[in-house]
Scaffold this motif. Sequence first.
Motif, PDB file in Angstrom:
ATOM      1  N   TYR A 229     -40.244  44.345  11.353  1.00  0.00           N
ATOM      2  CA  TYR A 229     -39.290  43.310  11.792  1.00  0.00           C
ATOM      3  C   TYR A 229     -39.464  42.049  10.949  1.00  0.00           C
ATOM      4  CZ  TYR A 229     -37.018  45.414  15.855  1.00  0.00           C
ATOM      5  OH  TYR A 229     -36.229  46.181  16.675  1.00  0.00           O
TER       6      TYR A 229
ATOM      7  N   TRP B  12     -43.037  38.065  19.541  1.00  0.00           N
ATOM      8  CA  TRP B  12     -43.248  39.010  20.647  1.00  0.00           C
ATOM      9  C   TRP B  12     -43.840  40.350  20.186  1.00  0.00           C
ATOM     10  CZ3 TRP B  12     -40.891  43.687  20.388  1.00  0.00           C
ATOM     11  CH2 TRP B  12     -39.710  43.805  19.643  1.00  0.00           C
TER      12      TRP B  12
ATOM     13  N   ASP C   4     -37.963  39.320  11.323  1.00  0.00           N
ATOM     14  CA  ASP C   4     -37.792  38.074  12.081  1.00  0.00           C
ATOM     15  C   ASP C   4     -39.062  37.665  12.815  1.00  0.00           C
ATOM     16  OD1 ASP C   4     -37.236  40.363  13.821  1.00  0.00           O
ATOM     17  OD2 ASP C   4     -36.773  38.871  15.357  1.00  0.00           O
ATOM     18  N   MET C   5     -40.143  38.417  12.655  1.00  0.00           N
ATOM     19  CA  MET C   5     -41.406  37.950  13.243  1.00  0.00           C
ATOM     20  C   MET C   5     -41.997  36.864  12.326  1.00  0.00           C
ATOM     21  SD  MET C   5     -41.805  39.383  16.075  1.00  0.00           S
ATOM     22  CE  MET C   5     -40.148  39.895  16.522  1.00  0.00           C
TER      23      MET C   5
ATOM     24  N   TRP D 279     -37.833  51.495  17.343  1.00  0.00           N
ATOM     25  CA  TRP D 279     -38.223  50.089  17.180  1.00  0.00           C
ATOM     26  C   TRP D 279     -39.476  49.717  17.962  1.00  0.00           C
ATOM     27  CZ3 TRP D 279     -38.024  46.592  21.337  1.00  0.00           C
ATOM     28  CH2 TRP D 279     -37.280  47.002  22.460  1.00  0.00           C
TER      29      TRP D 279
ATOM     30  N   GLU E 269     -32.038  35.067  15.790  1.00  0.00           N
ATOM     31  CA  GLU E 269     -32.072  34.002  16.797  1.00  0.00           C
ATOM     32  C   GLU E 269     -32.525  32.677  16.182  1.00  0.00           C
ATOM     33  OE1 GLU E 269     -33.239  37.065  17.260  1.00  0.00           O
ATOM     34  OE2 GLU E 269     -32.881  37.754  19.313  1.00  0.00           O
TER      35      GLU E 269
ATOM     36  N   ASP F 129     -29.921  49.794  23.053  1.00  0.00           N
ATOM     37  CA  ASP F 129     -31.244  49.209  23.333  1.00  0.00           C
ATOM     38  C   ASP F 129     -31.197  48.283  24.534  1.00  0.00           C
ATOM     39  OD1 ASP F 129     -29.566  47.583  21.666  1.00  0.00           O
ATOM     40  OD2 ASP F 129     -31.238  46.188  21.455  1.00  0.00           O
ATOM     41  N   GLU F 130     -32.353  48.126  25.141  1.00  0.00           N
ATOM     42  CA  GLU F 130     -32.591  47.084  26.144  1.00  0.00           C
ATOM     43  C   GLU F 130     -31.480  46.978  27.187  1.00  0.00           C
ATOM     44  OE1 GLU F 130     -35.084  43.892  23.493  1.00  0.00           O
ATOM     45  OE2 GLU F 130     -32.912  43.823  23.283  1.00  0.00           O
TER      46      GLU F 130
ATOM     47  N   TRP G 211     -33.416  40.080  12.806  1.00  0.00           N
ATOM     48  CA  TRP G 211     -32.703  39.474  13.939  1.00  0.00           C
ATOM     49  C   TRP G 211     -32.655  37.982  13.669  1.00  0.00           C
ATOM     50  CZ3 TRP G 211     -30.655  43.126  16.909  1.00  0.00           C
ATOM     51  CH2 TRP G 211     -31.270  44.384  16.949  1.00  0.00           C
TER      52      TRP G 211
ATOM     53  N   ARG H  82     -26.248  36.865  16.520  1.00  0.00           N
ATOM     54  CA  ARG H  82     -26.974  35.706  17.055  1.00  0.00           C
ATOM     55  C   ARG H  82     -26.640  34.461  16.239  1.00  0.00           C
ATOM     56  NH1 ARG H  82     -30.172  39.859  18.639  1.00  0.00           N
ATOM     57  NH2 ARG H  82     -30.190  39.964  20.929  1.00  0.00           N
TER      58      ARG H  82
ATOM     59  N   HIS I 165     -26.177  44.164  25.728  1.00  0.00           N
ATOM     60  CA  HIS I 165     -25.871  43.222  24.643  1.00  0.00           C
ATOM     61  C   HIS I 165     -24.359  43.020  24.519  1.00  0.00           C
ATOM     62  CE1 HIS I 165     -30.010  42.945  23.044  1.00  0.00           C
ATOM     63  NE2 HIS I 165     -30.118  44.194  23.464  1.00  0.00           N
TER      64      HIS I 165
ATOM     65  N   LEU J 256     -40.059  34.758  15.507  1.00  0.00           N
ATOM     66  CA  LEU J 256     -40.538  35.036  16.857  1.00  0.00           C
ATOM     67  C   LEU J 256     -41.919  35.691  16.762  1.00  0.00           C
ATOM     68  CD1 LEU J 256     -37.204  36.553  18.252  1.00  0.00           C
ATOM     69  CD2 LEU J 256     -38.004  34.184  18.456  1.00  0.00           C
TER      70      LEU J 256
ATOM     71  N   VAL K 235     -32.388  38.684  26.486  1.00  0.00           N
ATOM     72  CA  VAL K 235     -31.805  39.998  26.228  1.00  0.00           C
ATOM     73  C   VAL K 235     -31.819  40.828  27.515  1.00  0.00           C
ATOM     74  CG1 VAL K 235     -32.495  40.097  23.794  1.00  0.00           C
ATOM     75  CG2 VAL K 235     -34.046  40.971  25.553  1.00  0.00           C
TER      76      VAL K 235
ATOM     77  N   TRP L 146     -30.518  53.169  18.881  1.00  0.00           N
ATOM     78  CA  TRP L 146     -31.913  52.792  19.104  1.00  0.00           C
ATOM     79  C   TRP L 146     -32.574  53.890  19.949  1.00  0.00           C
ATOM     80  CZ3 TRP L 146     -33.415  49.138  15.904  1.00  0.00           C
ATOM     81  CH2 TRP L 146     -32.511  48.173  15.479  1.00  0.00           C
TER      82      TRP L 146
HETATM   83  C1  TNX Z   1     -35.365  42.962  20.345  1.00  0.00           C
HETATM   84  S1  TNX Z   1     -35.516  45.452  19.001  1.00  0.00           S
HETATM   85  C2  TNX Z   1     -34.041  43.330  20.177  1.00  0.00           C
HETATM   86  C3  TNX Z   1     -33.073  42.323  19.752  1.00  0.00           C
HETATM   87  C4  TNX Z   1     -33.703  40.989  19.510  1.00  0.00           C
HETATM   88  C5  TNX Z   1     -35.053  41.168  18.855  1.00  0.00           C
HETATM   89  C6  TNX Z   1     -35.730  39.906  18.448  1.00  0.00           C
HETATM   90  C7  TNX Z   1     -34.108  45.639  19.609  1.00  0.00           C
HETATM   91  C8  TNX Z   1     -33.492  46.933  19.433  1.00  0.00           C
HETATM   92  N1  TNX Z   1     -33.551  44.609  20.270  1.00  0.00           N
HETATM   93  O1  TNX Z   1     -32.035  42.234  20.700  1.00  0.00           O
HETATM   94  O2  TNX Z   1     -32.885  40.240  18.696  1.00  0.00           O
HETATM   95  O3  TNX Z   1     -35.877  41.868  19.762  1.00  0.00           O
HETATM   96  O4  TNX Z   1     -36.867  40.167  17.697  1.00  0.00           O
END
Ligand code: TNX
Length: 498
Positions: free
Chosen positions: A378, A393, A380-381, A346, A430, A297-298, A428, A128, A216, A391, A260, A328
């Motif tokens: 995390y 979330w 990055d929170m 996660w 961002e 992931d995702e 992370w 990122r 991703h 962030l 994402v 993941w």
């Molecule tokens: C979720 S947690 C993601 C990342 C993002 C992050 C930001 C995970 C395995 N994937 O792609 O950067 O949230 O907090």
Amino acid sequence: MPAVVHVEPEAAGFRLGTGTSVTGETSAVAEFTALLTARTGSTASVPAEGNGEVRLNVAGSGPAESYRLTVDADGVEVEGADAAGLFYGVQTLAQLLTREDGGWTIPAVRIEDAPRFAYRGVMLDVARHFFSLDVVEAYIERAAALKLNHLHLHLTDDQGWRLQLASRPELTERASAGAVGGDAGGFYSVDDYARIIAAAAARHMTVVPEIDVPGHTHAVGLAYPEIAADPVIDDAVRATAEQFGGGLPTAGEAYTGMAVGFSSLRIGEAATDRFLSDVFGELAARTPGPYLHLGGDEAHGTAPEHYAAFVRRAVEIIAATGKTPMAWHEAGGASPLPSPIVGHYWGFRRAEAEQADAAAAIVAEGGALVLSPADAAYLDMKPDADAALGLTWANGPTSVERSYEWEPTAVLPGVPESALLGVEAPLWTETVRTLADIDALIFPRVASAAEIAWSPRPTPGSERTWASFRARVGELGALWRAQGIDVPSSNEIAGADA
Ligand code: TNX
């Protein structure tokens, strides 16, 4: 920091002087001398009186990574079971340096210490935003000083591909220039990657490289459009674009936003299979550590049946290289897998049913788990609602207290401690651009992760309490600042800061 397994105060402490000799294993002597110089400002501030010896040696026996540290009026002895244990003993010793009566003393103690978990990690997302070798090395130093021993590098994502591969030079040639917010990208050359591995190894850290597939992967499409599916724009992607900007992803154009889950490789194509074999094959050859992380992931842009087939194939390719696949936790949904993997959880501290099932499937097939509960680990929170970076979330801001107050065995009921390989704190990036940004987010919460990963689980009367942690982390501020780390004021809520 992290809390030690066993400590007994002894009678009289040790006073350092210019006559003090530091002897033993060469790299431990160098490490201690560097920490001493950083902490005391210069050796000139150590008064002439005081002699004695600081002895730093490897015993060659005892549990992996453990050490014993003894301080009395005559001197200091650190004995590591192995080189890593000695390194950790030296870190503990540096934390004990105390300014007293115009000199420097080390309180008299007898410490025996060893880790709870074998895998104690931090992650840095260099996709990122890209970070120079200097910054990566500074990140390694910060983590290793807290006895963390794995550096997970998130090397690829929608915004950029950061690792040069001899077998696939187009990836960095065509897909590394950008970053979130239109910031400058970059990549690690073959040589740079070797230097990161060496810098980590010098601090007893194993590099865990991640190539995130099948999602991703928008950046892969800049290099190889033929293996990239079209972006899938759902409401979540639109909402993220509205909140954070960056526009909507478009095939063939660099993506600079923060959404994402819209990208996917094309599954089932021979060219995709060749891509996976080349990438993981070369990565395995260039990575000395045992794990290759395949992401997984995702993957909201991937059809579920395609996802399962893809993950099985990626696991098979990695296992064939001799490495252990790591992924993941969603990868557990693709079970049965062709071989055991390390699942990387996660979800939140209280796992939802689907996440718990995916993690349990990985364990049932003989795999193990690394835990990174997003609402505690995390980095990055945002630490609080007003924080400039980060962030929210994952259950809103993650306070230092919340980052500390969780127990690994309570996250996934039914998974025994023996199936937990360890704990990792991911960053992370961002919202993170510089080393100062990194420090603002990771301190002091990275110490929470270190203590959860290293120290024994809390027992009545032990130092494993928020009150004790808060006081100890506050005292560490002086050492961190002496090392040039811009420890944020959130460290001060942690208590007295000398
Ligand atoms: C979720 S947690 C993601 C990342 C993002 C992050 C930001 C995970 C395995 N994937 O792609 O950067 O949230 O907090």
